[in-house]
Design an enzyme around this catalytic site. Sequence first.
Site, PDB file in Angstrom:
ATOM      1  N   LYS A  89      42.805  -8.541   4.067  1.00 36.52           N
ATOM      2  CA  LYS A  89      42.942  -7.110   4.355  1.00 36.52           C
ATOM      3  C   LYS A  89      41.948  -6.642   5.394  1.00 36.52           C
ATOM      4  O   LYS A  89      40.741  -6.857   5.267  1.00 36.52           O
ATOM      5  CB  LYS A  89      42.755  -6.289   3.076  1.00 36.52           C
ATOM      6  CG  LYS A  89      43.214  -4.851   3.228  1.00 36.52           C
ATOM      7  CD  LYS A  89      44.724  -4.757   3.360  1.00 36.52           C
ATOM      8  CE  LYS A  89      45.187  -3.471   4.018  1.00 36.52           C
ATOM      9  NZ  LYS A  89      44.896  -3.396   5.452  1.00 36.52           N
ATOM     10  N   SER A 137      40.513   0.644   5.003  1.00 33.76           N
ATOM     11  CA  SER A 137      41.764   0.191   4.380  1.00 33.76           C
ATOM     12  C   SER A 137      41.606  -1.015   3.465  1.00 33.76           C
ATOM     13  O   SER A 137      42.574  -1.417   2.812  1.00 33.76           O
ATOM     14  CB  SER A 137      42.813  -0.109   5.461  1.00 33.76           C
ATOM     15  OG  SER A 137      43.448   1.083   5.879  1.00 33.76           O
ATOM     16  N   SER A 172      49.173  -2.252   6.841  1.00 30.16           N
ATOM     17  CA  SER A 172      48.109  -1.358   6.375  1.00 30.16           C
ATOM     18  C   SER A 172      48.527   0.111   6.454  1.00 30.16           C
ATOM     19  O   SER A 172      47.715   0.982   6.765  1.00 30.16           O
ATOM     20  CB  SER A 172      46.819  -1.579   7.179  1.00 30.16           C
ATOM     21  OG  SER A 172      45.711  -1.010   6.530  1.00 30.16           O
ATOM     22  N   LYS A 205      42.791  -0.603  -0.003  1.00 32.32           N
ATOM     23  CA  LYS A 205      44.167  -0.885  -0.422  1.00 32.32           C
ATOM     24  C   LYS A 205      44.271  -2.114  -1.318  1.00 32.32           C
ATOM     25  O   LYS A 205      45.275  -2.295  -2.020  1.00 32.32           O
ATOM     26  CB  LYS A 205      45.067  -1.048   0.806  1.00 32.32           C
ATOM     27  CG  LYS A 205      45.291   0.234   1.601  1.00 32.32           C
ATOM     28  CD  LYS A 205      46.237  -0.008   2.771  1.00 32.32           C
ATOM     29  CE  LYS A 205      46.582   1.289   3.509  1.00 32.32           C
ATOM     30  NZ  LYS A 205      45.455   1.841   4.296  1.00 32.32           N
TER      31      LYS A 205
END
Length: 434
Positions: free
Chosen positions: A246, A58, A122, A61
């Site tokens: 993140k 993720s 997320s 992202k």
Amino acid sequence: MSLFFLLTVSLGILTYHPNNIKAEASLDIDAEAAILVDFDTGKILYAKNENVLLPPASMTKMMTEYLVMEAIKEGKISWDTTTQISDYAYAISANTSLSGVGLVQNKQYTVKDLYQAMAINSDNATTIALAELVGGSETEFVKMMNQKAKELGLESKFVNASGLDNKDLEGNQPEGTSVEDLNLLTARSTAILAYNLIKDFPEVLEIASIPKTTFDGQEIDNWNRMLPHEGVNFKQFYYEGVDGLKTGFTDSGGYNFTGTAVRNGQRLISVVMKSESEAQRFQQTSKLLDYGYNNFTAQELFPKGYQLKGQTEVPVSKGKEKNVEVSLAEGITVPVKGDDAENYTLKYELDKSKLNEDGELIAPIEKGEVIGTAKLVYKGDNDYGYITDDQGSVPIVTDQAVEKANWFMLTIGAIGDFFANIFSSAVDWIKGLF
């Protein structure tokens, strides 16, 4: 004429380092790859397997976040723009193992709500919805991701917007990609992406630092456990100053985390890739950040106006003066470990487009004219360089203006050079007789 200037008229030295650079002996990071970067200077303070391509999960992202922010900046969408949920995004949302929020169809969702669910929780389905809004389809959005990656100089491969393995996309993998495809990033490129995201859109941290919020009437948590969460179970991971950025997890990629913290005005960016557990990714991030804050101090090594000894002047052609003094247009400040300051030197690299074939600047010359760059050179051990090639250097400028000599002086100079050459040739001929 200085031999130095004839030998150093080049246009740049790439600060790039091969895979598997020997890691700092005093810092053992338990992850497949890791990197620590000083945000203000781009200086890499630590690196381990930083050029190995790995699935970022993720952390992918962050590229989606960048492109959404860019679309807002360019006026293509706004935080208040609304969109409905496609069958594809709805199918991902319905799978509780792939999405933390339950989306419904025939409802308008704002960009702000979708972005917060993506950046904080997320969430994969809201990420897909944003990709479809900005790109028209995830297929087109992936093309945008790879184009932006090229612009940023990333070593990467993007195959979807969310960071999921393509095999988990319910048969909806973007066109041009296969079911077996994975997103891939190096730790260094992940740091570059995070650096540019924060630099170009600092407001991302306002959202990334929210520990908990609500989405569509339900409470959602931030997977970044280093933020000040209220839950007792997360206090062990809290790290003062962390405000992003993140997390990521897939079976193929393991546990990943791009962290960033600011203390006493110094921001660091860390990346940990393919660690073995959720706890480990945060523990290793703490170790990286502690290493940076406890061992490095920002020092101005060379102030503005500094002149390198023995290289204070550049020869001038067709000017009223034969030379012009040069100096640094800006000071050079970098994070320095211990007494490492003595291991830093400068190397001048003149812009050869400004020079004639004899390595001379051509008058007229303005005061403050940029004629090249001064590159910071480190002669100690474990030099990891910078995350971008243009960092670690400052412009070299002229300290005075030099007017072009008038035609009379140029003529007298040419005649003088002519007879000087004749005299020199005659002397050489006479010497050859003996």
